[in-house]
Design a protein around this motif. Structure first.
Motif, mmCIF file in Angstrom:
data_model
loop_
_atom_site.group_PDB
_atom_site.id
_atom_site.type_symbol
_atom_site.label_atom_id
_atom_site.label_comp_id
_atom_site.label_asym_id
_atom_site.label_seq_id
_atom_site.Cartn_x
_atom_site.Cartn_y
_atom_site.Cartn_z
ATOM 1 N N ALA A 95 0.948 -1.486 0.136
ATOM 2 C CA ALA A 95 0.092 -0.020 -0.190
ATOM 3 C C ALA A 95 0.695 0.999 -0.360
ATOM 4 O O ALA A 95 1.171 1.791 1.169
ATOM 5 C CB ALA A 95 -0.645 -0.012 1.380
ATOM 6 N N THR A 96 0.944 1.249 -1.197
ATOM 7 C CA THR A 96 2.242 3.098 -1.402
ATOM 8 C C THR A 96 2.234 3.943 0.024
ATOM 9 O O THR A 96 2.615 4.517 0.057
ATOM 10 C CB THR A 96 2.506 3.088 -2.685
ATOM 11 N N TYR A 97 0.180 4.203 -0.204
ATOM 12 C CA TYR A 97 0.020 5.306 0.920
ATOM 13 C C TYR A 97 0.573 5.685 2.232
ATOM 14 O O TYR A 97 0.943 6.413 2.792
ATOM 15 C CB TYR A 97 -1.134 5.612 0.673
ATOM 16 N N SER A 98 1.233 3.662 2.362
ATOM 17 C CA SER A 98 1.672 3.810 3.690
ATOM 18 C C SER A 98 2.629 3.795 4.280
ATOM 19 O O SER A 98 3.570 3.164 3.826
ATOM 20 C CB SER A 98 0.775 2.518 4.170
ATOM 21 N N ILE A 99 3.513 5.069 5.095
ATOM 22 C CA ILE A 99 4.769 4.898 5.892
ATOM 23 C C ILE A 99 5.299 4.015 6.217
ATOM 24 O O ILE A 99 5.786 3.486 6.341
ATOM 25 C CB ILE A 99 4.275 6.618 6.157
ATOM 26 N N ALA A 100 3.620 3.717 7.607
ATOM 27 C CA ALA A 100 4.327 2.810 8.265
ATOM 28 C C ALA A 100 4.583 1.078 7.263
ATOM 29 O O ALA A 100 5.623 0.702 8.028
ATOM 30 C CB ALA A 100 2.734 2.280 8.793
ATOM 31 N N SER A 101 4.025 0.879 6.266
ATOM 32 C CA SER A 101 4.080 -0.891 5.557
ATOM 33 C C SER A 101 5.518 -0.054 4.734
ATOM 34 O O SER A 101 6.143 -1.078 4.273
ATOM 35 C CB SER A 101 2.861 -0.170 4.678
ATOM 36 N N SER A 102 6.005 1.447 4.502
ATOM 37 C CA SER A 102 7.187 1.320 4.116
ATOM 38 C C SER A 102 8.357 1.126 4.770
ATOM 39 O O SER A 102 9.574 0.528 4.538
ATOM 40 C CB SER A 102 7.641 3.075 3.776
ATOM 41 N N PHE A 103 8.506 1.568 6.282
ATOM 42 C CA PHE A 103 9.134 1.572 7.632
ATOM 43 C C PHE A 103 9.256 -0.567 6.906
ATOM 44 O O PHE A 103 10.103 -1.076 7.635
ATOM 45 C CB PHE A 103 9.471 1.802 8.696
ATOM 46 N N ILE A 104 8.403 -1.089 7.767
ATOM 47 C CA ILE A 104 7.663 -2.212 7.608
ATOM 48 C C ILE A 104 9.194 -3.261 6.503
ATOM 49 O O ILE A 104 9.748 -4.053 7.338
ATOM 50 C CB ILE A 104 6.514 -2.710 7.640
ATOM 51 N N SER A 105 8.426 -3.022 5.905
ATOM 52 C CA SER A 105 9.292 -3.479 4.530
ATOM 53 C C SER A 105 10.401 -3.401 4.529
ATOM 54 O O SER A 105 11.704 -4.260 4.237
ATOM 55 C CB SER A 105 8.478 -3.156 3.362
ATOM 56 N N ARG A 106 11.345 -2.054 4.213
ATOM 57 C CA ARG A 106 12.143 -1.839 4.809
ATOM 58 C C ARG A 106 13.757 -2.405 5.641
ATOM 59 O O ARG A 106 14.732 -2.861 5.600
ATOM 60 C CB ARG A 106 13.187 -0.341 3.919
ATOM 61 N N VAL A 107 12.421 -3.187 6.521
ATOM 62 C CA VAL A 107 13.431 -3.762 8.265
ATOM 63 C C VAL A 107 13.627 -5.023 7.556
ATOM 64 O O VAL A 107 13.918 -5.845 8.095
ATOM 65 C CB VAL A 107 12.539 -2.573 9.098
#
Length: 359
Positions: A95-107
């Motif tokens: 979900a591109t709009y989700s900043i939390a998802s960005s963090f989760i994926s990169r970790v």
């Protein structure tokens, strides 16, 4: 067995969420160990997730006290890093709009991917600076790959971020054709009037993107000219009441039916003669694949990948009510004969090959 993680906001009704369910269920059947992390463990599609898929909730704190919110979220991030850092072979912020998802994926993985579901330059009204800020907040440059579900999405991204060209690919959404055909057979109470052409729109009621006023305005003109038809609207959203009011003001209550959210919209596809898409923009429209699979003609605005429809699966329209009215009238007069049978297995195989390269 490869371990794969997808991060998203929730599993509420929507094209992104539906695509995520289809993708993760497919990968689980193929033997991957799949985890989904959600900001909110909720939504109409939760029950469709294979029970062998692990679902984790990562809910950012939303306290109005800024200091408290930042402190709590810092602790959450530290705990997540300690538990999941590089524990997966592949991870995606779906979900591109989700900043939390960005963090989760990169970790979660060194092999991380940011999934794009729209032509963002169109989404941001060609405001490149706004688009840059959007992707900067999601730390786009830290992902190993950027995936777009349409060529238009990829091209507009590369236009703004040319340095990302080598990292950016196109991978359309998967489709579960057998499941869709089976679900389409489910019995529903609504009955089709045999002599009446029935149109269908499925999606969120959000005027900025979906522009359902175009359909309502087109319907008003058709009724004034004496045409008989039905339009079924499956879905809801922030603008449902506005649309209902406009339908009432236009005296179209008998012609346009609001059916609300449906976990299974496919019996309505089966009932319909033609599917309508009036959007200003889309990623890769899931409704295209659903219509192709169920052999239903489309009338669609020129959103992403519209050339797949052109001449083979339906009529194209410009992004205005007048052209939608003209194409609906053409369908009411002449119908449309689909020119090419859609092969969902062949279509999926190409996507799986791309995904396996990513993994």
């Amino acid at each position: 067995m490869k371990k794969i993680l997808f991060a998203a906001h929730s599993l509420d009704l929507g094209g992104i969420e539906k695509a995520l369910v289809t993708l993760t269920n497919y990968l689980q059947k193929k033997g991957y160990e799949v985890t989904i992390v959600l900001e909110k463990k909720q939504g109409i599609f939760l029950k469709e997730i294979n029970p062998n898929i692990t679902i984790i909730e990562y809910k950012p704190d939303e306290s109005k006290n800024i200091i408290l919110r930042k402190a709590r979220n810092l602790i959450k991030r530290i705990e997540f890093i300690e538990k999941y850092k590089n524990k997966y072979d592949f991870s995606a912020s779906f979900a591109t709009y989700s900043i939390a998802s960005s963090f989760i994926s990169r970790v979660a993985s060194k092999n991380s991917c940011l999934w794009g579901h729209a032509d963002y330059l169109t989404l941001f009204n060609n405001q490149e600076q706004e688009m840059r800020e959007f992707f900067k907040k999601r730390k786009y440059a830290q992902f190993k790959h950027i995936v777009f579900v349409s060529e238009e999405g990829k091209e507009s991204f590369i236009k703004v971020f040319p340095e990302m060209k080598q990292k950016t690919i196109v991978c359309n959404n998967l489709i579960d054709g057998e499941k869709i055909k089976k679900l389409a057979q489910e019995k529903i109470e609504l009955k089709k009037e045999k002599e009446i052409i029935t149109f269908l729109n499925v999606g969120r009621h959000d005027e900025k993107q979906k522009k359902l006023t175009r359909i309502i305005e087109a319907a008003k003109k058709l009724k004034e000219e004496g045409y008989q038809f039905k339009i079924l609207l499956v879905g809801d959203g922030p603008d449902s009441k506005t649309y209902q009011k406009k339908v009432k003001e236009s005296n179209l209550q008998e012609d346009i039916l609001f059916l609300g959210k449906k976990q299974n919209p496919y019996p309505y596809f089966k009932m319909a003669d033609c599917v309508l898409l009036s959007s200003e923009y889309e990623g890769y429209p899931v409704v295209f694949l659903e219509s192709f699979t169920l052999n239903k003609p489309l009338i669609t605005t020129k959103v992403s990948d519209y050339k797949q429809v052109e001449g083979k699966y339906g009529y194209l329209t410009e992004k205005n009510a007048e052209d939608i009215y003209q194409k609906m009238k053409l369908f009411l007069k002449k119908g449309f004969t689909i020119q090419k049978k859609f092969d969902d297995k062949k279509y999926n195989q190409k996507i799986i090959e791309k995904l396996e390269d990513l993994f």
